[in-house]
Design a protein around this motif. Structure first.
Motif, short mmCIF file in Angstrom:
data_model
loop_
_atom_site.label_atom_id
_atom_site.label_comp_id
_atom_site.label_asym_id
_atom_site.label_seq_id
_atom_site.Cartn_x
_atom_site.Cartn_y
_atom_site.Cartn_z
N TYR A 79 -4.47 9.56 3.89
CA TYR A 79 -5.08 9.53 5.22
C TYR A 79 -4.63 10.73 6.04
N VAL A 129 -6.13 -2.67 1.21
CA VAL A 129 -5.35 -1.43 1.35
C VAL A 129 -5.28 -1.17 2.85
N THR A 167 0.82 5.32 0.35
CA THR A 167 -0.08 6.34 0.89
C THR A 167 0.57 7.72 0.91
N GLY A 189 -9.69 -2.62 -1.75
CA GLY A 189 -9.36 -2.01 -3.03
C GLY A 189 -9.80 -2.94 -4.14
N ASN A 230 -7.96 -0.33 7.49
CA ASN A 230 -7.97 -1.24 6.34
C ASN A 230 -9.16 -0.89 5.47
N ARG A 237 -10.80 1.53 -7.15
CA ARG A 237 -10.62 2.23 -5.88
C ARG A 237 -9.47 1.57 -5.14
N GLY A 238 -8.50 2.37 -4.72
CA GLY A 238 -7.36 1.83 -3.99
C GLY A 238 -6.37 1.10 -4.89
N THR A 250 0.84 -1.19 0.00
CA THR A 250 0.00 0.00 0.00
C THR A 250 0.88 1.24 0.00
N ASP A 299 -2.39 4.81 -3.20
CA ASP A 299 -3.57 3.96 -3.04
C ASP A 299 -4.57 4.61 -2.10
N ALA A 300 -4.06 5.37 -1.13
CA ALA A 300 -4.91 6.01 -0.14
C ALA A 300 -4.24 7.29 0.37
#
Length: 172
Positions: A170, A114, A73, A127, A124, A154-155, A71, A167-168
């Protein structure tokens, strides 16, 4: 920094090692003197995997793969991408590929976890994505071709453009 690009062992219908992701078909990428070429929106990943190919007949093959989970980020406090190397569940890919003398087509699906964990926080998410691509040859001796590729999900940011998309994102 040296990197390991491709290396795998094939035995029968099984492939184990580092290879192009099953989620794409590199033959559908445009030919260019620049190896990377026009990548905006292109699936472009080489990674560790275990892949099984089952010929279904008449130019149709089914691919099933478990691929490297990773993942990527961004946080709200940093513009640098972070590799969250805590994923334990592989990315799962299934692909149907068709080929004959004048065309190559594929449709693939991806499901993955993800995850971000660190500093006493974590989360979590599921994805998922789909990709389609093709190459249609024409003209004298099929010397010309039209290539296309599309993907959505998505992801799945790290699968695009050599991992330049997260991927994300946060908020800490």
């Amino acid at each position: 920094t040296p990197t390991f690009r491709r290396g795998f062992i094939s035995y029968g219908n099984l492939l184990i090692g580092q290879e192009w992701t099953t989620f794409q078909n590199p033959a559908h990428l445009p030919e260019s003197t620049d190896f990377v070429g026009p990548m905006d929106g292109s699936i472009f990943v080489r990674q560790m995997m275990v892949q099984y190919r089952q010929p279904l007949g008449r130019g149709l093959d089914l691919y099933l793969a478990a691929e490297n989970p990773q993942t990527e980020t961004l946080t709200s406090t940093s513009a640098a991408m972070v590799d969250n190397d805590q994923d334990r569940m592989p990315d799962f890919v299934a692909k149907l590929a068709y080929h004959d003398k004048t065309k190559e087509l594929h449709i693939a699906g991806l499901v993955r976890s993800v995850s971000v964990h660190g500093g006493g926080m974590g989360d979590n998410a599921l994805g998922y994505g789909a990709s389609v691509g093709g190459k249609i040859m024409f003209g004298p001796g099929n010397r010309h071709d039209i290539r296309f590729m599309g993907a959505a999900g998505r992801g799945i940011g790290r699968y695009f453009t050599v991992g330049y998309a997260p991927d994300a994102i946060y908020d800490r």
